[in-house]
Design a protein around this motif. Sequence first.
Motif, mmCIF file in Angstrom:
data_model
loop_
_atom_site.group_PDB
_atom_site.id
_atom_site.type_symbol
_atom_site.label_atom_id
_atom_site.label_comp_id
_atom_site.label_asym_id
_atom_site.label_seq_id
_atom_site.Cartn_x
_atom_site.Cartn_y
_atom_site.Cartn_z
ATOM 1 N N THR A 75 48.615 31.586 39.051
ATOM 2 C CA THR A 75 48.022 31.913 40.348
ATOM 3 C C THR A 75 46.812 31.007 40.581
ATOM 4 O O THR A 75 46.234 30.462 39.640
ATOM 5 C CB THR A 75 47.573 33.380 40.402
ATOM 6 O OG1 THR A 75 46.623 33.626 39.343
ATOM 7 C CG2 THR A 75 48.757 34.314 40.246
ATOM 8 N N VAL A 113 43.362 30.336 43.665
ATOM 9 C CA VAL A 113 42.565 30.963 44.720
ATOM 10 C C VAL A 113 42.499 30.060 45.938
ATOM 11 O O VAL A 113 42.275 28.855 45.825
ATOM 12 C CB VAL A 113 41.139 31.277 44.210
ATOM 13 C CG1 VAL A 113 40.240 31.727 45.360
ATOM 14 C CG2 VAL A 113 41.192 32.351 43.131
ATOM 15 N N THR A 150 38.494 37.790 45.207
ATOM 16 C CA THR A 150 39.368 37.202 44.185
ATOM 17 C C THR A 150 38.654 37.144 42.842
ATOM 18 O O THR A 150 37.460 37.430 42.736
ATOM 19 C CB THR A 150 39.792 35.784 44.596
ATOM 20 O OG1 THR A 150 38.620 34.943 44.619
ATOM 21 C CG2 THR A 150 40.427 35.788 45.979
ATOM 22 N N THR A 173 45.226 34.956 46.559
ATOM 23 C CA THR A 173 45.576 34.441 45.234
ATOM 24 C C THR A 173 47.088 34.240 45.151
ATOM 25 O O THR A 173 47.806 35.065 44.575
ATOM 26 C CB THR A 173 45.125 35.387 44.106
ATOM 27 O OG1 THR A 173 45.657 36.698 44.358
ATOM 28 C CG2 THR A 173 43.622 35.458 44.017
ATOM 29 N N GLY A 177 44.067 38.741 47.861
ATOM 30 C CA GLY A 177 43.078 38.233 46.922
ATOM 31 C C GLY A 177 42.746 39.190 45.799
ATOM 32 O O GLY A 177 42.428 38.770 44.684
ATOM 33 N N SER A 237 46.772 38.924 38.425
ATOM 34 C CA SER A 237 47.809 37.901 38.264
ATOM 35 C C SER A 237 49.172 38.500 37.930
ATOM 36 O O SER A 237 50.202 38.039 38.424
ATOM 37 C CB SER A 237 47.403 36.915 37.162
ATOM 38 O OG SER A 237 46.239 36.215 37.526
#
Length: 454
Positions: A135, A137, A151, A159, A179, A183
């Motif tokens: 992942t 941002v 995030t 994300t 966000g 993950s």
Amino acid sequence: MARFKLKESKKELTSYAGLSLIGQCLEAINVEAVVDGQIPVSQGIKTSDLLKTMVGLLCIGKSDFEAVEPFREDRFFKKALDVRKVPGSVWLRQRLDRISGKLLEPLDECSIRLIERIQAPITPHKGYVCLDLDTFVMDQSGTKKEEVSRTYQGVDGYTPVAAYIGNEGWCVGLELRPGRWHSSLEIDYFLERLFPRVERLVAPTLPVLLRKDSGFDSAKLLFAIADEKVRWAAMDRCFDYLVKWNPRKQDKTAWVEKAQAAGAFVEKRPGKREALMTLIVERAWKKQIRHFRLVIRVIERTTNKHGQMLLLPEVELEGWWTSLEEAEEMVIERYRDHGTHEQFHSEFKTDLDLERLPSGKFETNDCLLRMGMLAYNCLRLIGQLGLTGHLAPIRHPAKRRRLRTVLQEVMYRAAQVIHKARQWWLDLGHDSPVAKVFAFLQERLVVQPGFASG
């Protein structure tokens, strides 16, 4: 300094000659067959024309809806992308808001079709075709877009999760996520969509290695990828995984003692020693118990690299879950190359100008990001086929060209557009070094034998 005189002529010029090659990529995919059948329109602009227009804009680094306005009456833009009518910015935004949800799956299929039909090179790294998952941002600070939230990097944004395959870095999966999502949240659904694509693209004789960082360290995901390994083995194919271990609240001192008791420490330099160990660890999920290999590295430093004594020893603890049966050093070496994918993230955000997505609606932004995946693969294909061989303009040797290089060398190439005797020509200038690249790519960017036209 000489002052040049200005002149206006009736010649039709373009500063984006590379769009002709993007049009060939879209022709190889047969966008109309993929999109228009699923999202038909009774009148007005076809859905495929909308998709081609937006992908064309992204391929020249323009992500805003308003960027389409100068191209509405551009004959070359329409001809290069095979678009009957270029939509206006308002129409483009409103249509995408309405149909973005239906476009997601067709867009994924377009990216896979491009790599598959052109037979793009997918080269292995030390024997394995690497599938990197992570992942990243996208900063959307100061906006009120849907699902923008805090995030893990401490900024407001999204994300998204992305998957890249091969040394070339082909993007085979890209989905927008809120966000605030961790993950590993709902990543198993992403993997369900991802693995069949990898199965289509990678030759059956080549082994695949899935690499993920510590954000994906969970028993649920370990069980899922272990099941995937079994599924591939049933097809007589090889699939392995390499996942960074998350030590969480591990006692580092206890691990030093454990390595000391096992006699695993090796002195690398005065004041630094390193231990490599392999453990078979039991993990449980939904009343099931399985055993997984865990490679551990413990580094203890009593002096820094300059020889300065430390008041307390510094202990570094790392680990990797893996199905590989190789030595610990080789396992660590294979994971080290995983960091290359960070460059691919930056190419989406900077080279394609997709750091700040243009819509306020989450689903529309997800659709635009997947269009960005298609644009990314088109540009990557042009770079790999045309800018790494002997025909390419003089540059330092590389196994992969950054998208910015493709934009500068190919996409932003100026040319005169000539329409004569019902034929279209691009005049790239006298003795142009890139003319040979264009000619080669025109021959190469066609559907390879073995694929139907539909």
